[in-house]
Design an enzyme around this catalytic site. Structure first.
Site, PDB file in Angstrom:
ATOM      1  N   LYS A 182      -1.567  35.626  -3.071  1.00  0.00           N
ATOM      2  CA  LYS A 182      -2.370  35.915  -4.276  1.00  0.00           C
ATOM      3  C   LYS A 182      -3.569  34.957  -4.386  1.00  0.00           C
ATOM      4  O   LYS A 182      -4.702  35.386  -4.581  1.00  0.00           O
ATOM      5  CB  LYS A 182      -1.498  35.800  -5.540  1.00  0.00           C
ATOM      6  N   ARG A 192       3.724  38.070 -15.638  1.00  0.00           N
ATOM      7  CA  ARG A 192       4.930  37.977 -14.822  1.00  0.00           C
ATOM      8  C   ARG A 192       6.143  38.554 -15.534  1.00  0.00           C
ATOM      9  O   ARG A 192       7.220  38.622 -14.950  1.00  0.00           O
ATOM     10  CB  ARG A 192       5.223  36.499 -14.541  1.00  0.00           C
ATOM     11  N   ARG A 204       2.670  25.958   3.884  1.00  0.00           N
ATOM     12  CA  ARG A 204       1.453  25.835   3.056  1.00  0.00           C
ATOM     13  C   ARG A 204       1.073  24.363   2.848  1.00  0.00           C
ATOM     14  O   ARG A 204       1.927  23.519   2.570  1.00  0.00           O
ATOM     15  CB  ARG A 204       1.684  26.484   1.695  1.00  0.00           C
ATOM     16  N   ARG A 230       3.069  21.392  -1.878  1.00  0.00           N
ATOM     17  CA  ARG A 230       3.392  21.551  -3.299  1.00  0.00           C
ATOM     18  C   ARG A 230       4.849  21.191  -3.569  1.00  0.00           C
ATOM     19  O   ARG A 230       5.722  21.496  -2.760  1.00  0.00           O
ATOM     20  CB  ARG A 230       3.143  23.018  -3.703  1.00  0.00           C
ATOM     21  N   ARG A 232      12.583  30.731  -6.467  1.00  0.00           N
ATOM     22  CA  ARG A 232      11.359  31.428  -6.918  1.00  0.00           C
ATOM     23  C   ARG A 232      11.378  32.885  -6.459  1.00  0.00           C
ATOM     24  O   ARG A 232      10.977  33.786  -7.198  1.00  0.00           O
ATOM     25  CB  ARG A 232      10.116  30.709  -6.384  1.00  0.00           C
TER      26      ARG A 232
HETATM   27  P1  AP5 Z   1      -0.939  31.615  -1.229  1.00  0.00           P
HETATM   28  O1  AP5 Z   1      -2.228  32.344  -1.296  1.00  0.00           O
HETATM   29  O2  AP5 Z   1      -0.910  30.191  -1.668  1.00  0.00           O
HETATM   30  O3  AP5 Z   1       0.222  32.492  -1.930  1.00  0.00           O
HETATM   31  P2  AP5 Z   1       0.496  32.834  -3.465  1.00  0.00           P
HETATM   32  O4  AP5 Z   1       0.911  34.248  -3.542  1.00  0.00           O
HETATM   33  O5  AP5 Z   1      -0.680  32.393  -4.300  1.00  0.00           O
HETATM   34  O6  AP5 Z   1       1.756  31.924  -3.662  1.00  0.00           O
HETATM   35  P3  AP5 Z   1       2.208  30.967  -4.833  1.00  0.00           P
HETATM   36  O7  AP5 Z   1       3.337  30.144  -4.280  1.00  0.00           O
HETATM   37  O8  AP5 Z   1       1.046  30.197  -5.397  1.00  0.00           O
HETATM   38  O9  AP5 Z   1       2.731  31.980  -5.851  1.00  0.00           O
HETATM   39  P4  AP5 Z   1       3.680  31.683  -7.017  1.00  0.00           P
HETATM   40  O10 AP5 Z   1       3.589  32.971  -7.746  1.00  0.00           O
HETATM   41  O11 AP5 Z   1       5.026  31.211  -6.653  1.00  0.00           O
HETATM   42  O12 AP5 Z   1       3.012  30.392  -7.679  1.00  0.00           O
HETATM   43  P5  AP5 Z   1       2.168  30.131  -8.988  1.00  0.00           P
HETATM   44  O13 AP5 Z   1       1.265  29.021  -8.706  1.00  0.00           O
HETATM   45  O14 AP5 Z   1       1.615  31.405  -9.548  1.00  0.00           O
HETATM   46  O15 AP5 Z   1      -0.423  31.712   0.289  1.00  0.00           O
HETATM   47  C1  AP5 Z   1       0.805  31.092   0.685  1.00  0.00           C
HETATM   48  C2  AP5 Z   1       0.630  30.519   2.103  1.00  0.00           C
HETATM   49  O16 AP5 Z   1       0.434  31.594   3.025  1.00  0.00           O
HETATM   50  C3  AP5 Z   1      -0.592  29.608   2.286  1.00  0.00           C
HETATM   51  O17 AP5 Z   1      -0.244  28.585   3.185  1.00  0.00           O
HETATM   52  C4  AP5 Z   1      -1.663  30.501   2.898  1.00  0.00           C
HETATM   53  O18 AP5 Z   1      -2.552  29.767   3.704  1.00  0.00           O
HETATM   54  C5  AP5 Z   1      -0.821  31.471   3.712  1.00  0.00           C
HETATM   55  N1  AP5 Z   1      -1.370  32.825   3.745  1.00  0.00           N
HETATM   56  C6  AP5 Z   1      -1.874  33.525   2.695  1.00  0.00           C
HETATM   57  N2  AP5 Z   1      -2.260  34.742   3.100  1.00  0.00           N
HETATM   58  C7  AP5 Z   1      -1.979  34.819   4.427  1.00  0.00           C
HETATM   59  C8  AP5 Z   1      -2.141  35.846   5.409  1.00  0.00           C
HETATM   60  N3  AP5 Z   1      -2.651  37.056   5.123  1.00  0.00           N
HETATM   61  N4  AP5 Z   1      -1.719  35.608   6.670  1.00  0.00           N
HETATM   62  C9  AP5 Z   1      -1.186  34.396   6.986  1.00  0.00           C
HETATM   63  N5  AP5 Z   1      -1.006  33.381   6.107  1.00  0.00           N
HETATM   64  C10 AP5 Z   1      -1.403  33.599   4.841  1.00  0.00           C
HETATM   65  O19 AP5 Z   1       3.324  29.680 -10.006  1.00  0.00           O
HETATM   66  C11 AP5 Z   1       4.016  28.450  -9.825  1.00  0.00           C
HETATM   67  C12 AP5 Z   1       5.003  28.262 -10.979  1.00  0.00           C
HETATM   68  O20 AP5 Z   1       4.283  28.210 -12.230  1.00  0.00           O
HETATM   69  C13 AP5 Z   1       6.007  29.406 -11.167  1.00  0.00           C
HETATM   70  O21 AP5 Z   1       7.146  29.214 -10.345  1.00  0.00           O
HETATM   71  C14 AP5 Z   1       6.330  29.273 -12.673  1.00  0.00           C
HETATM   72  O22 AP5 Z   1       7.214  28.205 -12.894  1.00  0.00           O
HETATM   73  C15 AP5 Z   1       4.995  28.899 -13.265  1.00  0.00           C
HETATM   74  N6  AP5 Z   1       4.195  30.070 -13.686  1.00  0.00           N
HETATM   75  C16 AP5 Z   1       2.959  30.432 -13.214  1.00  0.00           C
HETATM   76  N7  AP5 Z   1       2.529  31.534 -13.828  1.00  0.00           N
HETATM   77  C17 AP5 Z   1       3.494  31.907 -14.717  1.00  0.00           C
HETATM   78  C18 AP5 Z   1       3.624  32.993 -15.618  1.00  0.00           C
HETATM   79  N8  AP5 Z   1       2.666  33.920 -15.729  1.00  0.00           N
HETATM   80  N9  AP5 Z   1       4.766  33.081 -16.347  1.00  0.00           N
HETATM   81  C19 AP5 Z   1       5.733  32.136 -16.249  1.00  0.00           C
HETATM   82  N10 AP5 Z   1       5.668  31.085 -15.390  1.00  0.00           N
HETATM   83  C20 AP5 Z   1       4.556  30.955 -14.631  1.00  0.00           C
END
Ligand code: AP5
Length: 220
Positions: free
Chosen positions: A14, A89, A128, A161, A172
């Site tokens: 994402k 979410r 990552r 992270r 997660r």
């Molecule tokens: P990356 O782009 O970083 O993936 P992502 O989908 O953004 O993953 P996240 O771990 O950030 O998602 P998340 O939903 O768990 O975390 P968030 O920060 O929202 O890519 C991942 C890796 O793959 C990287 O190394 C990248 O280089 C590689 N990659 C990407 N695309 C690729 C490709 N096509 N090919 C090869 N490699 C690739 O949330 C974190 C925490 O915050 C949650 O657990 C929760 O506690 C809280 N939180 C956040 N939002 C909410 C909400 N709305 N409601 C409640 N809690 C929330």
């Protein structure tokens, strides 16, 4: 105001895709995960409240998320075009977003469901690395920096992270399955869900997203 959403499991790409698409398609990137991590780092009360949930890989309560998103939208212009990453979410968060958009006479234009097989998700999260200075995202094997541990863009130090440990990653993924997957049906019924095979090379995935954005908006 216009809104599109990137919906997908942790590691679906994402954030990576949002960075690639936002400039090309002219959207402001709003990541609730990034906002929460910034609040934790700054020691803000909202960060202190969220931290324990994030460390365990649990969702932060809806009330907290709704508050920070409302604060963010309040400072935006009424013509802003938002790309939401990791929000909504839960159905409660989705309803809140619908209400805010309705006030502006608009609705969610498109929800991209980034589909990635589970083994690839686990591998992406384990590899990552993120720049401490500019936030650029790498992967030790798929998208490596030129020099290990050093950001190509700004020379900053790369780190892992805190919630990318094996135990937290598995939780997660389970939380996504239990609490977020219901949103797929929610948006499918509205006719705005676009499924994207996001287990491929990021340039191919980006091209599919941009092609879908060139089509007229769908939905009811
Ligand atoms: P990356 O782009 O970083 O993936 P992502 O989908 O953004 O993953 P996240 O771990 O950030 O998602 P998340 O939903 O768990 O975390 P968030 O920060 O929202 O890519 C991942 C890796 O793959 C990287 O190394 C990248 O280089 C590689 N990659 C990407 N695309 C690729 C490709 N096509 N090919 C090869 N490699 C690739 O949330 C974190 C925490 O915050 C949650 O657990 C929760 O506690 C809280 N939180 C956040 N939002 C909410 C909400 N709305 N409601 C409640 N809690 C929330």
């Amino acid at each position: 105001m216009e809104a599109i959403i990137f919906l997908g499991a942790p590691g679906a790409g994402k954030g990576t895709l949002a960075d690639m698409v936002k400039t090309e398609a002219g959207y402001e990137h709003v990541s609730t995960g990034d906002m929460l991590r910034a609040a934790v780092k700054a020691g803000r009360p909202v960060g202190l409240e969220a931290r324990a949930y994030m460390e365990k890989g649990e969702l932060v309560p809806d009330a907290v998320i709704i508050r920070i998103v409302n604060e963010r939208l309040d400072v935006g212009s009424k013509d802003a075009r938002y790309l939401f990453d990791g929000f909504p979410r839960t159905p409660e968060q989705a309803r809140m977003l619908d209400q805010v958009l309705a006030k502006h006479g608009t609705r969610v234009r498109c929800v991209f469901l980034l589909d990635v097989p589970r083994d690839i998700l686990v591998d992406r999260l384990a590899g990552r690395r993120i720049c401490r200075s500019c936030g650029a995202v790498y992967h030790v094997r798929n998208i490596p920096p030129r020099v290990a541990g050093v950001c190509d863009a700004c020379g900053g130090e790369l780190y892992q992270r805190a919630d990318d440990t094996e135990e937290t990653v598995l939780n997660r993924l389970e939380v996504f399955r239990k609490q977020t997957e219901s949103l797929i049906e929610y948006y499918e019924k509205k006719g705005v869900l676009v499924r994207i095979n996001a287990g491929r090379n990021r340039e191919l995935v980006q091209a599919d997203i941009l092609a879908a954005l060139r089509k007229p908006a769908a939905g009811t």
